[in-house]
Design an enzyme around this catalytic site. Structure first.
Site, mmCIF file in Angstrom:
data_model
loop_
_atom_site.group_PDB
_atom_site.id
_atom_site.type_symbol
_atom_site.label_atom_id
_atom_site.label_comp_id
_atom_site.label_asym_id
_atom_site.label_seq_id
_atom_site.Cartn_x
_atom_site.Cartn_y
_atom_site.Cartn_z
ATOM 1 N N ASP A 72 -11.058 -13.267 27.463
ATOM 2 C CA ASP A 72 -12.125 -14.369 27.643
ATOM 3 C C ASP A 72 -13.016 -13.881 26.787
ATOM 4 O OD1 ASP A 72 -13.412 -16.575 28.981
ATOM 5 O OD2 ASP A 72 -14.518 -14.916 29.830
ATOM 6 N N GLU A 115 -8.494 -18.301 24.552
ATOM 7 C CA GLU A 115 -9.030 -19.658 24.473
ATOM 8 C C GLU A 115 -9.148 -20.128 23.089
ATOM 9 O OE1 GLU A 115 -11.650 -21.094 28.155
ATOM 10 O OE2 GLU A 115 -12.125 -19.363 27.382
ATOM 11 N N ASP A 168 -15.890 -13.258 34.188
ATOM 12 C CA ASP A 168 -15.211 -12.913 33.007
ATOM 13 C C ASP A 168 -13.816 -12.293 33.099
ATOM 14 O OD1 ASP A 168 -17.447 -13.765 31.542
ATOM 15 O OD2 ASP A 168 -18.202 -11.817 31.232
#
Ligand SMILES: [Zn+2]
Length: 205
Positions: free
Chosen positions: A17, A107, A188
């Site tokens: 993340d 991501e 997170d």
């Protein structure tokens, strides 16, 4: 190069993340922060750049004074030094991960949007080199016959409970994801677990 067969049970996978004030948090709860010396040098750079802007020659039509040129040299040196340190760190981290895992889920980020989101730390976000880090990671994994899985940036990784799948919105300041299922977890860390899960789902379907 032989591609490592992906099996659900034996694959070593991790989710990352993105962190605007560091580099990333992984799905094991381990944080990668830019090293302290890098932060220190970044601060020094800002200070010396401010000094430079006060010297005669910093404005467009001014003749560059000796003091200006001297200061410019100093700024450029810190700049180069900081950039090299950052590059070293990103190389070190991406190699570490590419060696350790077979599948890395991340991501995709619109870096421009992140920088302009108005956290007041836009500069830090652009500077921390996450985009560059992902590029390094991608080719290092590829070299080893491993996988980088990109999860869509609209996937609500920070909204979902990594334990039960419940979805809720956290405010920017909320650092802990708490859910009625009993989970109490760093925001997170929770997102990184979700990214890993979604990445593996994409990989296997
Ligand atoms: Zn839950």
């Amino acid at each position: 190069m032989d591609v490592i067969p992906v099996s659900k049970t034996s694959t070593k996978a991790v989710g990352l993340d993105y962190k605007s004030d560091g580099l990333y948090m992984d799905s094991n709860g381990i944080k990668a922060d830019m090293p302290k010396y890098y932060r220190k040098n970044s601060k020094k750079l800002v200070k010396e750049q401010r000094r430079l802007s006060r010297k005669t020659g910093s404005k467009k039509k001014e003749t560059k004074s000796n003091n200006y040129l001297k200061q410019l040299k100093k700024v450029n040196k810190i700049h180069r030094h900081t950039a090299n340190e950052r590059l070293d760190f990103l190389h070190k981290k991406s190699t570490e991960i590419a060696n350790q895992y077979d599948v890395v889920c991340v991501e995709t980020l619109n870096m421009k949007a992140v920088a302009n989101k108005g956290f007041g730390n836009g500069k830090a976000t652009v500077d921390n080199g996450y985009g560059l880090f992902l590029q390094m990671l991608e080719y290092k994994l590829h070299e080893r016959g491993k996988y980088l899985v990109k999860v869509d940036k609209w996937y609500p990784s920070s909204q979902l409970c990594s334990n039960c799948g419940y979805r809720k919105k956290l405010s920017l300041g909320e650092r802990i994801y708490q859910c009625s299922c009993g989970i109490h977890i760093d925001r997170d860390y929770n997102a990184a677990i979700n990214i890993k899960r979604e990445g593996l789902r994409l990989l296997y379907c």
